[in-house]
Motif scaffolding. Structure first.
Motif, PDB file in Angstrom:
ATOM      1  N   ALA A   1       0.830  -1.203   0.000  1.00  0.00           N
ATOM      2  CA  ALA A   1       0.000   0.000   0.000  1.00  0.00           C
ATOM      3  C   ALA A   1       0.867   1.256   0.000  1.00  0.00           C
ATOM      4  O   ALA A   1       0.561   2.237  -0.698  1.00  0.00           O
ATOM      5  N   VAL A   2       1.953   1.248   0.773  1.00  0.00           N
ATOM      6  CA  VAL A   2       2.848   2.414   0.807  1.00  0.00           C
ATOM      7  C   VAL A   2       3.508   2.620  -0.558  1.00  0.00           C
ATOM      8  O   VAL A   2       3.717   3.754  -0.997  1.00  0.00           O
ATOM      9  N   ARG A   3       3.786   1.539  -1.241  1.00  0.00           N
ATOM     10  CA  ARG A   3       4.477   1.649  -2.534  1.00  0.00           C
ATOM     11  C   ARG A   3       3.538   2.028  -3.671  1.00  0.00           C
ATOM     12  O   ARG A   3       3.919   2.811  -4.559  1.00  0.00           O
ATOM     13  N   PHE A   4       2.284   1.517  -3.647  1.00  0.00           N
ATOM     14  CA  PHE A   4       1.432   1.665  -4.821  1.00  0.00           C
ATOM     15  C   PHE A   4       0.188   2.515  -4.621  1.00  0.00           C
ATOM     16  O   PHE A   4      -0.395   2.980  -5.597  1.00  0.00           O
ATOM     17  N   ASP A   5      -0.267   2.725  -3.374  1.00  0.00           N
ATOM     18  CA  ASP A   5      -1.526   3.415  -3.127  1.00  0.00           C
ATOM     19  C   ASP A   5      -1.273   4.909  -2.919  1.00  0.00           C
ATOM     20  O   ASP A   5      -0.622   5.309  -1.941  1.00  0.00           O
ATOM     21  N   VAL A   6      -1.794   5.739  -3.808  1.00  0.00           N
ATOM     22  CA  VAL A   6      -1.579   7.187  -3.725  1.00  0.00           C
ATOM     23  C   VAL A   6      -2.180   7.750  -2.442  1.00  0.00           C
ATOM     24  O   VAL A   6      -1.644   8.693  -1.851  1.00  0.00           O
ATOM     25  N   ARG A   7      -3.296   7.183  -1.993  1.00  0.00           N
ATOM     26  CA  ARG A   7      -3.924   7.679  -0.762  1.00  0.00           C
ATOM     27  C   ARG A   7      -2.986   7.498   0.430  1.00  0.00           C
ATOM     28  O   ARG A   7      -2.887   8.370   1.291  1.00  0.00           O
ATOM     29  N   TRP A   8      -2.327   6.357   0.494  1.00  0.00           N
ATOM     30  CA  TRP A   8      -1.375   6.114   1.580  1.00  0.00           C
ATOM     31  C   TRP A   8      -0.187   7.067   1.473  1.00  0.00           C
ATOM     32  O   TRP A   8       0.279   7.598   2.486  1.00  0.00           O
ATOM     33  N   LYS A   9       0.294   7.293   0.263  1.00  0.00           N
ATOM     34  CA  LYS A   9       1.427   8.205   0.094  1.00  0.00           C
ATOM     35  C   LYS A   9       1.079   9.601   0.586  1.00  0.00           C
ATOM     36  O   LYS A   9       1.878  10.271   1.248  1.00  0.00           O
ATOM     37  N   ALA A  10      -0.133  10.051   0.267  1.00  0.00           N
ATOM     38  CA  ALA A  10      -0.565  11.371   0.727  1.00  0.00           C
ATOM     39  C   ALA A  10      -0.684  11.410   2.244  1.00  0.00           C
ATOM     40  O   ALA A  10      -0.305  12.389   2.893  1.00  0.00           O
ATOM     41  N   ALA A  11      -1.212  10.331   2.824  1.00  0.00           N
ATOM     42  CA  ALA A  11      -1.439  10.305   4.271  1.00  0.00           C
ATOM     43  C   ALA A  11      -0.140  10.323   5.062  1.00  0.00           C
ATOM     44  O   ALA A  11      -0.064  10.936   6.128  1.00  0.00           O
ATOM     45  N   ILE A  12       0.908   9.668   4.540  1.00  0.00           N
ATOM     46  CA  ILE A  12       2.166   9.591   5.296  1.00  0.00           C
ATOM     47  C   ILE A  12       3.175  10.641   4.829  1.00  0.00           C
ATOM     48  O   ILE A  12       4.303  10.678   5.332  1.00  0.00           O
ATOM     49  N   GLY A  13       2.776  11.471   3.858  1.00  0.00           N
ATOM     50  CA  GLY A  13       3.672  12.525   3.388  1.00  0.00           C
ATOM     51  C   GLY A  13       4.798  12.037   2.507  1.00  0.00           C
ATOM     52  O   GLY A  13       5.875  12.640   2.480  1.00  0.00           O
ATOM     53  N   ALA A  14       4.575  10.934   1.775  1.00  0.00           N
ATOM     54  CA  ALA A  14       5.606  10.400   0.881  1.00  0.00           C
ATOM     55  C   ALA A  14       5.389  10.892  -0.541  1.00  0.00           C
ATOM     56  O   ALA A  14       4.253  11.155  -0.957  1.00  0.00           O
ATOM     57  N   SER A  15       6.471  11.012  -1.294  1.00  0.00           N
ATOM     58  CA  SER A  15       6.368  11.440  -2.691  1.00  0.00           C
ATOM     59  C   SER A  15       5.806  10.312  -3.545  1.00  0.00           C
ATOM     60  O   SER A  15       5.832   9.140  -3.156  1.00  0.00           O
ATOM     61  N   LEU A  16       5.312  10.653  -4.735  1.00  0.00           N
ATOM     62  CA  LEU A  16       4.713   9.655  -5.606  1.00  0.00           C
ATOM     63  C   LEU A  16       5.721   8.597  -6.047  1.00  0.00           C
ATOM     64  O   LEU A  16       5.349   7.454  -6.310  1.00  0.00           O
ATOM     65  N   ASP A  17       6.984   8.980  -6.162  1.00  0.00           N
ATOM     66  CA  ASP A  17       7.982   8.018  -6.612  1.00  0.00           C
ATOM     67  C   ASP A  17       8.750   7.376  -5.458  1.00  0.00           C
ATOM     68  O   ASP A  17       9.786   6.750  -5.671  1.00  0.00           O
ATOM     69  N   ASP A  18       8.225   7.521  -4.227  1.00  0.00           N
ATOM     70  CA  ASP A  18       8.872   6.879  -3.076  1.00  0.00           C
ATOM     71  C   ASP A  18       8.819   5.367  -3.258  1.00  0.00           C
ATOM     72  O   ASP A  18       7.738   4.797  -3.452  1.00  0.00           O
ATOM     73  N   PRO A  19       9.957   4.664  -3.194  1.00  0.00           N
ATOM     74  CA  PRO A  19       9.969   3.223  -3.459  1.00  0.00           C
ATOM     75  C   PRO A  19       9.450   2.366  -2.318  1.00  0.00           C
ATOM     76  O   PRO A  19       9.295   1.148  -2.462  1.00  0.00           O
ATOM     77  N   GLY A  20       9.193   2.972  -1.159  1.00  0.00           N
ATOM     78  CA  GLY A  20       8.691   2.186  -0.038  1.00  0.00           C
ATOM     79  C   GLY A  20       9.794   1.467   0.712  1.00  0.00           C
ATOM     80  O   GLY A  20      10.949   1.900   0.723  1.00  0.00           O
ATOM     81  N   PHE A  21       9.451   0.337   1.324  1.00  0.00           N
ATOM     82  CA  PHE A  21      10.399  -0.371   2.177  1.00  0.00           C
ATOM     83  C   PHE A  21      10.052  -1.844   2.197  1.00  0.00           C
ATOM     84  O   PHE A  21       8.980  -2.265   1.735  1.00  0.00           O
ATOM     85  N   ASP A  22      10.951  -2.628   2.736  1.00  0.00           N
ATOM     86  CA  ASP A  22      10.716  -4.061   2.874  1.00  0.00           C
ATOM     87  C   ASP A  22       9.744  -4.304   4.040  1.00  0.00           C
ATOM     88  O   ASP A  22       9.801  -3.607   5.059  1.00  0.00           O
ATOM     89  N   PRO A  23       8.830  -5.272   3.914  1.00  0.00           N
ATOM     90  CA  PRO A  23       7.871  -5.535   5.003  1.00  0.00           C
ATOM     91  C   PRO A  23       8.519  -5.797   6.357  1.00  0.00           C
ATOM     92  O   PRO A  23       7.934  -5.476   7.402  1.00  0.00           O
TER      93      PRO A  23
END
Length: 475
Positions: free
Chosen positions: A21-43
């Motif tokens: 969700a952090v990697r692919f969901d735009v709603r989550w990116k907006a909620a956590i203040g991450a950029s659209l191209d943020d690659p996320g993290f390992d589970p």
């Protein structure tokens, strides 16, 4: 990461689902203040963060931050009513049968206790515990099954005896204690045996505080009724019924007196009175005070809880439990005249007997010729009853409930609100939430994050926004 963990608790996601969700969901990116191209993290990063937060000085920092927001909005001051309820949440492990638990517990001792593997070889003869899998027997043969149960119980008791007196550190000590518990909770002496001959069988009833799995020894078996049986943990919440804001929460084992609904509700009452970590104003209730003390189902109607609520300056709105009679349709304890100052009780027939120091009243032989005996007792030796230490509170509560339509209406008007809060805690998108962690501590931390997320969701629906450097509600 605090925002990620909060969203994870709200959406009931696994670690892998959260990372996706952090990697692919735009709603989550907006909620956590991450950029659209943020690659996320390992589970696995989530495991590390939960561990770091749990070991920190502020393990419930998310809850504290949300309480600060709630305090700034001003949604709670003046609203002093609290409703409490609880629900069972399914645990993360499979419920194990007696034989599986005994074998697994002995193998756990072999892993955790230094030198125990050699002790098992020396004293345990019922099964080869070094071999994986279940014992090889004819599972459809009751005699073979009883013989296996006897052998496993005898192995367990022999191993506990062999390790007795050794100074063990954790987790070795816990492994031995768990083995001793498992060896006794599900078995009883076989027919015609007193247990000293080593013959055992699986008990014909389920232990009230049964450990359901050696994988998670804190998960418990409980029941809401004779038919409704559940395994897992109990989630308790207190909420403002007119706002739906959760003001306190606690996750406990599913059984045990200290984990019961009234026991935890007493903690909530004490916490409100002390104001520990809360942004709510709590004070006496009554005319002009803005509400009553607390709403609860009949399971909460204990004398101890009623006393705690009264001493805190609140009024209890709790449905009294049914009052049993020794004879169907006969006299109950409320038909007796109890004089606490004189230390005596008078029955409907006018017979007076003293109250013993143990709060027991023995009418005894006087019942033999009593014309009201058939409505009072079936005992051949006469009626004996035990008065509750808070008899006066319980009796007054039953009388008030029967005489006050307003009290009953108050209960019916506000009780459903906390049940909706419980439904939000225990379900997500139409399905029951299942815990993903083991043990009380980790699951309690999850409950704290989930209630914080639900409170934020509640506030967001009311138009939560920043204004003048503070959090306010637009509606």
């Amino acid at each position: 990461m605090a925002a990620v963990l909060t969203l994870q608790a709200l959406c009931d996601y696994s670690d892998r689902e959260t990372a996706e969700a952090v990697r692919f969901d735009v709603r989550w990116k907006a909620a956590i203040g991450a950029s659209l191209d943020d690659p996320g993290f390992d589970p696995s990063s989530l495991v590390s963060w939960r561990t770091r937060i749990a070991r920190s000085e502020r393990p419930y920092r998310v809850t504290g931050a949300v309480k600060t927001v709630i305090g700034q909005t001003g949604i709670l001051p003046g609203r002093r009513r609290r409703a409490v309820d609880s629900t069972i949440l399914a645990d993360a492990v499979a419920t194990q049968d007696t034989i599986t638990q005994l074998v697994s517990a002995i193998r756990r001792v072999a892993r955790e206790v230094p030198g125990a593997a050699k002790q098992i070889v020396a004293v345990c003869t019922g099964h080869d515990y070094s071999r994986p899998g279940q014992p090889k027997i004819g599972w459809d043969d009751p005699a073979a099954k009883d013989a296996l149960v006897s052998a496993l119980v005898n192995d367990a008791t022999a191993l506990v005896a062999a390790l007795a007196g050794r100074e063990l550190e954790e987790p070795a000590a816990s492994a031995v204690a768990l083995l001793a518990l498992v060896a006794g909770q599900d078995v009883e002496p076989a027919e015609g045996s007193d247990g000293r001959d080593g013959r055992w069988r699986i008990a014909r009833k389920v232990a009230g505080d049964r450990v359901i799995s050696v994988t998670d020894p804190q998960a418990r078996h409980t029941r809401k009724s004779g038919e409704a049986r559940r395994d897992g943990y109990r989630a308790h919440v207190a909420a403002g019924p007119d706002t739906g804001i959760i003001t306190d929460e606690k996750l406990t084992k599913a059984s045990g007196q200290e984990n019961s609904d009234p026991a935890v509700a007493e903690e909530f009452v004490a916490g409100e009175a002390a104001g520990t970590g809360r942004d709510v104003a709590c004070g006496p209730t009554g005319p002009g005070a803005g509400g009553r003390g607390g709403d609860g189902g009949s399971a909460y109607g204990t004398g101890d809880l009623r006393e705690a609520i009264g001493q805190a300056g609140h009024q209890a709105v709790i449905k009294p439990g049914p009052l049993p009679a020794a004879v169907p349709g006969g006299f109950t304890v409320d038909d007796l005249t109890v004089d606490e100052q004189a230390g005596a009780v008078t029955c409907p027939a006018g017979i007076t007997r003293p109250i013993t120091p143990g709060r027991t009243v023995i009418v005894g032989a006087a019942c033999a010729a009593c014309p009201l005996r058939q409505r009072c007792t079936t005992s051949q030796t006469g009626r004996t009853l035990r008065l509750h230490p808070h008899h006066h509170l319980l009796r007054a509560a039953r009388a008030a409930w029967a005489a006050s339509p307003g009290l009953r209406q108050d209960y019916r008007a506000h009780r459903p609100h906390v049940e909706r809060v419980i439904a939000r805690v225990a379900t997500w998108r139409g399905r029951r939430v299942k815990l993903r962690d083991r043990g009380v501590a980790q699951n309690h931390a999850w409950l704290k994050r989930r209630t914080a997320a639900l409170n934020l969701q509640n506030l967001a629906g009311r138009g939560l926004t920043r204004h003048g450097g503070a959090w306010v509600l637009a509606t």
